[in-house]
Design a protein around this motif. Structure first.
Motif, short mmCIF file in Angstrom:
data_model
loop_
_atom_site.label_atom_id
_atom_site.label_comp_id
_atom_site.label_asym_id
_atom_site.label_seq_id
_atom_site.Cartn_x
_atom_site.Cartn_y
_atom_site.Cartn_z
N LEU A 178 0.84 -1.20 0.00
CA LEU A 178 0.00 0.00 0.00
C LEU A 178 0.87 1.25 0.00
N THR A 179 0.37 2.31 -0.62
CA THR A 179 1.03 3.60 -0.52
C THR A 179 0.65 4.24 0.81
N SER A 180 1.40 5.26 1.23
CA SER A 180 1.09 5.95 2.48
C SER A 180 -0.28 6.63 2.40
N GLU A 181 -0.63 7.14 1.21
CA GLU A 181 -1.94 7.77 1.04
C GLU A 181 -3.07 6.75 1.17
N GLU A 182 -2.88 5.57 0.60
CA GLU A 182 -3.90 4.52 0.72
C GLU A 182 -4.06 4.09 2.17
N ARG A 183 -2.96 3.98 2.88
CA ARG A 183 -3.03 3.60 4.30
C ARG A 183 -3.83 4.62 5.10
N GLU A 184 -3.59 5.89 4.82
CA GLU A 184 -4.30 6.95 5.54
C GLU A 184 -5.80 6.93 5.24
N LYS A 239 -4.25 -4.32 8.49
CA LYS A 239 -3.28 -5.37 8.79
C LYS A 239 -2.72 -5.88 7.47
N GLU A 240 -1.41 -5.96 7.38
CA GLU A 240 -0.74 -6.45 6.18
C GLU A 240 -0.26 -7.89 6.40
N VAL A 241 -0.60 -8.77 5.46
CA VAL A 241 -0.19 -10.17 5.56
C VAL A 241 0.42 -10.60 4.23
N LYS A 242 1.68 -11.00 4.26
CA LYS A 242 2.29 -11.59 3.07
C LYS A 242 1.84 -13.03 2.96
N ILE A 243 1.37 -13.43 1.76
CA ILE A 243 0.90 -14.81 1.62
C ILE A 243 1.73 -15.62 0.62
N ALA A 244 2.57 -14.98 -0.19
CA ALA A 244 3.36 -15.70 -1.18
C ALA A 244 4.48 -14.81 -1.70
N LEU A 245 5.44 -15.44 -2.39
CA LEU A 245 6.52 -14.72 -3.05
C LEU A 245 6.36 -14.87 -4.56
N ASP A 246 6.82 -13.87 -5.30
CA ASP A 246 6.68 -13.87 -6.76
C ASP A 246 7.86 -13.12 -7.36
N GLY A 247 8.08 -13.36 -8.63
CA GLY A 247 9.05 -12.57 -9.39
C GLY A 247 8.35 -12.07 -10.64
N ILE A 248 8.36 -10.76 -10.87
CA ILE A 248 7.75 -10.25 -12.10
C ILE A 248 8.56 -10.80 -13.27
N THR A 249 7.87 -11.54 -14.12
CA THR A 249 8.51 -12.33 -15.16
C THR A 249 8.40 -11.62 -16.51
N ILE A 250 9.47 -11.66 -17.28
CA ILE A 250 9.50 -11.01 -18.60
C ILE A 250 9.20 -12.07 -19.65
N TYR A 251 8.10 -11.87 -20.39
CA TYR A 251 7.67 -12.81 -21.41
C TYR A 251 8.01 -12.30 -22.81
N VAL A 252 8.52 -13.19 -23.65
CA VAL A 252 8.64 -12.91 -25.08
C VAL A 252 8.14 -14.14 -25.83
N HIS A 253 7.97 -13.99 -27.14
CA HIS A 253 7.49 -15.10 -27.97
C HIS A 253 8.55 -16.22 -27.98
N PRO A 254 8.13 -17.48 -28.03
CA PRO A 254 9.09 -18.59 -28.03
C PRO A 254 10.13 -18.53 -29.15
N SER A 292 11.90 -9.14 -7.75
CA SER A 292 11.16 -9.99 -6.82
C SER A 292 10.19 -9.16 -5.99
N ARG A 293 9.14 -9.81 -5.50
CA ARG A 293 8.15 -9.11 -4.67
C ARG A 293 7.37 -10.11 -3.83
N ALA A 294 6.64 -9.60 -2.87
CA ALA A 294 5.69 -10.40 -2.11
C ALA A 294 4.28 -10.12 -2.63
N LEU A 295 3.38 -11.05 -2.36
CA LEU A 295 1.96 -10.85 -2.64
C LEU A 295 1.25 -10.71 -1.30
N TYR A 296 0.34 -9.73 -1.21
CA TYR A 296 -0.21 -9.32 0.08
C TYR A 296 -1.73 -9.47 0.17
N MET A 297 -2.17 -9.63 1.41
CA MET A 297 -3.57 -9.39 1.75
C MET A 297 -3.62 -8.27 2.78
N TYR A 298 -4.60 -7.36 2.62
CA TYR A 298 -4.81 -6.29 3.59
C TYR A 298 -6.23 -6.38 4.12
#
Length: 280
Positions: A86-92, A103-118, A240-246
């Protein structure tokens, strides 16, 4: 594939009905809105949870991280799925609406993946090269030693948490090129890239079927890494990043029970099954 097709149809129906009828938080039912990156994951988690705990109702819809956050601000959802913090503005704004911090809960890990044609022969790409493509400074694959053909650039819509995360961490908050074609979900990006030989796109690692994944390096002197679990845990993959639930309803027994179950070994097995990475 049958499961993914079924979940896509359910997600579409939930999206359509949520835009026809006014949404309100109803006790006895847990509503979850937000990230399209997370929607298949959380739908599978909800399906398994409801199978294990008869009588529990978990309603999951997508629409993008922005939709989930807006739902939390407007108090029409119990949980907001977010593929970025969340941004600070969204939190406010959430705090103002609920009278308490989300409440912030991390539920998984991810990596933003770069896709190109095979058929794309490029072997790897740097963050600077990605930035040059997505800001429009580089427009042809010729600059990468391939054919002199325009790079077809696919991105997510601006209410997407992935769009925001990519803009912040890859584009250094510069604007996307006006040549970029915005698509409504990661599945749509993957589908488009798999069909267009000269295209490039990005999204969650769990969606990378039928496309080529490019290893990413921090700069031209660095080693390139694929978004594997080991590379993300070691901090080697640059996007890399986490995936969240708020939520502001964690004191509700049904909300707490669902979130807590996601963090159990059984819940985290589903994270792995979908193609994301468990927290431990």
């Amino acid at each position: 594939m049958k499961i993914l097709r079924k979940l896509f149809i359910l997600s579409l129906l939930f999206f359509l009905t949520s835009n026809i009828y006014p949404a309100t938080v109803v006790r006895g039912r847990v509503t979850v809105k937000g990230s399209d990156t997370m929607v298949i994951l959380v739908q599978l988690l909800a399906e398994e949870y409801m199978t294990r705990y008869r009588g529990k109702i978990i309603q999951v819809t997508g629409g993008g991280t922005g939709i989930g956050v807006a739902g939390l601000i407007n108090k029409v959802t119990d949980i907001a799925n977010a593929s970025r913090p969340l941004t600070s503005e969204e939190r406010e704004r959430i705090k103002k609406a609920w009278g308490k911090e989300p409440k912030e809960v991390k539920i998984a890990l991810d990596g933003i993946t770069i896709y190109v044609h095979p058929e794309n022969p490029i072997k790897e790409i740097s963050l600077e090269q990605l930035k040059s493509i997505y800001t429009g400074k580089v427009k042809s694959w010729k600059d990468f030693g391939w054919e002199d053909r325009p790079i077809i650039v696919y991105t997510r819509e601006n209410n997407s948490g992935t769009y925001v995360f990519f803009k912040e961490h890859v584009l250094d908050n510069e604007d996307y090129t006006n040549r970029a074609q915005s698509l409504p979900g990661t599945g749509a990006v993957v589908d488009a890239v798999s069909k267009e030989r000269y295209s490039i796109g990005y999204g969650g690692v769990a969606y990378s079927k039928g496309v080529k994944i490019l290893p990413v390096k921090t700069d031209n002197k660095s080693k390139a890494y694929l978004p594997t679990e080991a590379n993300i845990r070691k901090g080697l993959y640059p996007i890399s990043r986490a995936l969240y639930m708020y939520t502001c309803n964690y004191d509700d027994p049904d909300v707490k029970s669902f979130i807590d179950w996601i963090l159990t070994p059984d819940g985290q097995k589903i994270v792995s099954k979908v193609g994301y990475f468990p927290l431990k």
